[in-house]
Write a protein that holds these residues in place. Structure first.
Motif, PDB file in Angstrom:
ATOM      1  N   GLN A 154      38.940  46.187  53.095  1.00  0.00           N
ATOM      2  CA  GLN A 154      39.761  47.319  52.668  1.00  0.00           C
ATOM      3  C   GLN A 154      39.488  48.576  53.496  1.00  0.00           C
ATOM      4  O   GLN A 154      40.213  49.557  53.397  1.00  0.00           O
ATOM      5  CB  GLN A 154      39.512  47.614  51.184  1.00  0.00           C
ATOM      6  CG  GLN A 154      39.950  46.489  50.265  1.00  0.00           C
ATOM      7  CD  GLN A 154      39.555  46.740  48.821  1.00  0.00           C
ATOM      8  OE1 GLN A 154      38.987  47.786  48.501  1.00  0.00           O
ATOM      9  NE2 GLN A 154      39.856  45.788  47.949  1.00  0.00           N
ATOM     10  N   ARG A 155      38.403  48.551  54.275  1.00  0.00           N
ATOM     11  CA  ARG A 155      38.025  49.726  55.052  1.00  0.00           C
ATOM     12  C   ARG A 155      38.414  49.550  56.520  1.00  0.00           C
ATOM     13  O   ARG A 155      38.583  48.429  57.014  1.00  0.00           O
ATOM     14  CB  ARG A 155      36.519  49.972  54.928  1.00  0.00           C
ATOM     15  CG  ARG A 155      36.072  50.163  53.477  1.00  0.00           C
ATOM     16  CD  ARG A 155      34.583  50.418  53.398  1.00  0.00           C
ATOM     17  NE  ARG A 155      34.143  50.577  52.011  1.00  0.00           N
ATOM     18  CZ  ARG A 155      32.881  50.851  51.656  1.00  0.00           C
ATOM     19  NH1 ARG A 155      31.951  50.972  52.592  1.00  0.00           N
ATOM     20  NH2 ARG A 155      32.578  50.984  50.379  1.00  0.00           N
TER      21      ARG A 155
ATOM     22  N   ASP B  89      49.204  37.131  45.214  1.00  0.00           N
ATOM     23  CA  ASP B  89      48.177  37.055  46.251  1.00  0.00           C
ATOM     24  C   ASP B  89      48.241  35.722  46.984  1.00  0.00           C
ATOM     25  O   ASP B  89      48.021  35.637  48.203  1.00  0.00           O
ATOM     26  CB  ASP B  89      46.784  37.247  45.638  1.00  0.00           C
ATOM     27  CG  ASP B  89      46.571  38.667  45.131  1.00  0.00           C
ATOM     28  OD1 ASP B  89      47.277  39.574  45.618  1.00  0.00           O
ATOM     29  OD2 ASP B  89      45.707  38.862  44.249  1.00  0.00           O
TER      30      ASP B  89
ATOM     31  N   HIS C  73      35.696  43.933  49.914  1.00  0.00           N
ATOM     32  CA  HIS C  73      35.591  45.395  49.986  1.00  0.00           C
ATOM     33  C   HIS C  73      35.562  45.858  51.438  1.00  0.00           C
ATOM     34  O   HIS C  73      36.147  46.897  51.784  1.00  0.00           O
ATOM     35  CB  HIS C  73      34.325  45.861  49.267  1.00  0.00           C
ATOM     36  CG  HIS C  73      34.466  45.874  47.771  1.00  0.00           C
ATOM     37  ND1 HIS C  73      35.191  46.820  47.086  1.00  0.00           N
ATOM     38  CD2 HIS C  73      33.982  45.034  46.823  1.00  0.00           C
ATOM     39  CE1 HIS C  73      35.148  46.588  45.791  1.00  0.00           C
ATOM     40  NE2 HIS C  73      34.410  45.493  45.591  1.00  0.00           N
TER      41      HIS C  73
END
Length: 646
Positions: free
Chosen positions: A271-272, A497, A268
């Motif tokens: 992703q930022r 992936d 997560h």
């Protein structure tokens, strides 16, 4: 032998007849010679009982002659002058013959009974179980040798006595309910913990069976006892093993979930749009957790190989000193992270052993990591490498939690744990030391553990047979680099992936990476980009990895392409199957990037230079022999070309 028995029976008949004649002469004044045949009936009976049919009939004949000669008119002559004497002799012969037949049958029955009893005694004496027969009053009528051994008594001390007299009143009271049931006609079976000879306590299985007479009345009963102590111990061990297995599965689920949490959190974060330092820490965290999961899977694979006895070693002459240094480097993060003080003592001279370099590093690394894990922060870890006349000995001593005396034998068993699962920082699957013990034994070595108890640390020692130093102690690196430009690598996997992340990694390492997510697209790219290396997933739909490999090997120049199988299956049979299909190497997922790069770097040049090197295999069973694979691929390619030409 038979002739001797006949002569013996005849001699017995002569003796019995002579004795009867003498007795007849003695009683003649009393009987007035009116019953001359009477003593001879006894002679016939004795001769038949002890001499059999032959002895009895001989006694009948001799007795008839004796009566005729001594007691019938005319005396002293073998002549029967009157009808009455003839009738008397005939009656004597008939009665004597009947006595002989009955006595012979009785003798045969007695012999058969005796022989049967002897056979029964022999059988019961060699049985593992003890057998005894009791009367209705619980008195011992007979007991086998094994039964007497259970009691620790002789036959004279047992037979003819009652159970309370032999076993004692207290022990008999415990058995009384079962005795009552068997006397009521019920067959009884029960288990009992008792004191046994030469040991404190044990378990026996007892069976009581009633015996009846001709009228159907219970007149006795038979007891059979069997020592089942070993079976009871095995049952207990199975229960413990089953419990450890359940605990292991629960722990495995816990250990596999632990790395997934930080991986998910870091995914997560990636992703930022965060700072470079945060992203760097996230990538490092993912790498650490993936490496941790890979080690768990490697341990599980080793356990599978141990249970199937499928571990193979690549033996060579190695110096234990560099192997120990490598193991220390592997365990260094865990040791430094817990702020332990590490002391290492090695001899100045080399210690050579014939061993598998990778497995030796695994053994020593596991012991060092255990020492770091089971020692409180700030503890001491001492490592000593010593030379004995015939062995090299590695000792790993720590100031950790120690091992209870009753658990030292279990510490090397699968799924064994010293501390309860879930008890703080002392985790683990309980399989590492079992793997270590088996690997040491495969090297003809021994591993032992010493500990003064809980909280007093422990010492593990590994003894390996020493060998003569090689003529050259230098290890040559046989790696042939690619020639002629940047290698082209084609990555084929139906998981997007996987191909994207692996391609990015290889591009950053300086390779030209291309990707395909199915077999058909891969074959199209092979015709257009002419790859030097293909990393190929096997389990793809429609056109799988084996189909792609066969097609690649059949095309012109296909024999020079380095084919690497990437799969989740890593058994010996799986590797053999990929080699036969023309693959050069066999890697198991998740792929180790460093290992993949070393494989790419070690392929033979297109100019025909031969690759003599061997890949440093972190798991010998997961990597094929590169040169053998390339040879197999070329042979398959030439065979296909020859078939097409024909």
């Amino acid at each position: 032998m038979r002739r001797a028995r006949v002569w013996s029976a005849f001699g017995l008949a002569v003796a019995a007849t002579a004795a009867a004649a003498g007795l007849n002469l003695l009683i003649e004044p009393l009987t007035g010679a009116r019953y001359p045949f009477l003593p001879f009936f006894a002679a016939v009976l004795v001769a038949a009982l002890y001499g059999g049919l032959a002895g009895g009939m001989a006694a009948v004949v001799l007795s008839s002659l004796a009566v005729d000669f001594f007691w019938m008119v005319p005396f002293w002559r073998l002549t029967v002058s009157t009808v009455a004497d003839q009738v008397s002799l005939a009656i004597f012969v008939l009665i004597g013959t009947a006595i002989v037949i009955l006595a012979a049958r009785l003798r045969l029955a007695v012999e058969e009974t005796s022989q049967t009893r002897h056979h029964l005694q022999t059988i019961t004496d060699v049985m593992a179980s003890g057998v005894a027969r009791f009367g209705r009053d619980s008195r011992f009528l007979w007991a086998s040798k094994r039964y007497l051994e259970f009691l620790g008594r002789s036959a004279d001390e047992v037979v003819g006595r009652t159970m309370p007299e032999v076993l004692g009143p207290e022990s008999f009271e415990a058995l009384r309910p079962y005795v009552t049931r068997v006397l009521a006609g019920e067959a009884v079976t029960f288990e009992q913990a008792v004191a046994l000879p030469n040991r404190d306590w044990g378990w026996i299985l007892t069976a009581y069976t009633p015996q009846t007479d001709r009228n159907g009345e219970i007149d006795s009963w038979v007891a059979v006892i069997t020592d089942i102590t070993h079976r009871k111990l095995l049952e207990q061990m199975l229960r413990q093993a089953d419990q450890r297995k359940d605990e292991f599965l629960a722990t495995l689920a816990h250990e596999l979930r632990n790395p997934l949490a930080p991986i998910r959190y870091c995914a997560h974060l990636l992703q930022r749009d965060l700072g470079a330092s945060v992203l760097q820490r996230a990538r490092e965290t993912i790498e650490r957790q993936v490496a941790h999961m890979a080690r768990l899977l490697d341990d599980l694979l080793d356990v599978s190989r141990i249970t199937r006895n499928a571990i193979e070693l690549k033996l060579e002459l190695i110096d234990l000193r560099p192997a120990l240094e490598h193991a220390v480097e592997i365990a260094r993060p865990a040791i430094d992270g817990a702020h332990h003080r590490l002391t290492i003592s090695v001899p100045a001279e080399s210690l050579w052993v014939r061993a598998d370099r990778t497995r030796i590093t695994q053994i020593l690394g596991n012991l060092l990591q255990n020492a770091a894990q089971y020692t409180e922060p700030g503890g001491h870890i001492d490592v000593h490498l010593d030379a004995e006349p015939d062995h090299a000995v590695v000792r790993v001593r720590d100031s950790g939690v120690g091992i209870p005396a009753e658990q030292r034998e279990q510490i090397f068993e699968l799924f064994s744990q010293i501390h309860p699962r879930g008890s703080g920082r002392y985790g683990g699957l309980g399989i590492g030391l079992a793997v270590v013990k088996r690997l040491v034994e495969l090297h003809n070595g021994r591993i032992a553990v010493e500990s003064a108890g809980l909280g007093k640390g422990s010492e593990f020692s590994v003894r390996l047979p020493r060998t003569i130093a090689p003529l050259s102690a230098e290890r040559t690196a046989n790696v042939t680099r690619l020639h002629g430009g940047t290698p082209r690598v084609l990555i084929v996997d139906d998981n997007a992936d996987v191909v994207d992340s692996l391609a990015a990694l290889l591009r950053r390492s300086g390779y030209l990476a291309h990707t395909a997510t199915d077999g058909a697209s891969a074959l199209t790219l092979v015709e257009t980009i002419h790859p030097d290396v293909i990393v190929l997933d096997l389990g793809m739909p429609q056109v799988n990895g084996y189909d792609v490999a066969h097609t690649v090997r059949r095309r012109p120049g296909g024999g020079d392409i380095l084919l690497i199988a990437a799969t989740g299956w890593g058994s010996k049979e799986d590797r053999l199957q990929t080699r036969e299909a023309g693959f050069d190497a066999h890697l198991t997922k998740p792929l180790n990037p460093d290992e993949l790069i070393r494989l790419i770097e070690s392929r033979a040049s297109r100019s025909g230079d031969q690759c003599d090197g061997q890949v440093d295999d972190e798991d010998h069973e997961m990597h094929g022999a590169l040169e053998l694979g390339r040879t197999a691929g070329r042979q398959a390619h030439r065979a296909d070309e020859q078939r097409q030409h024909e």
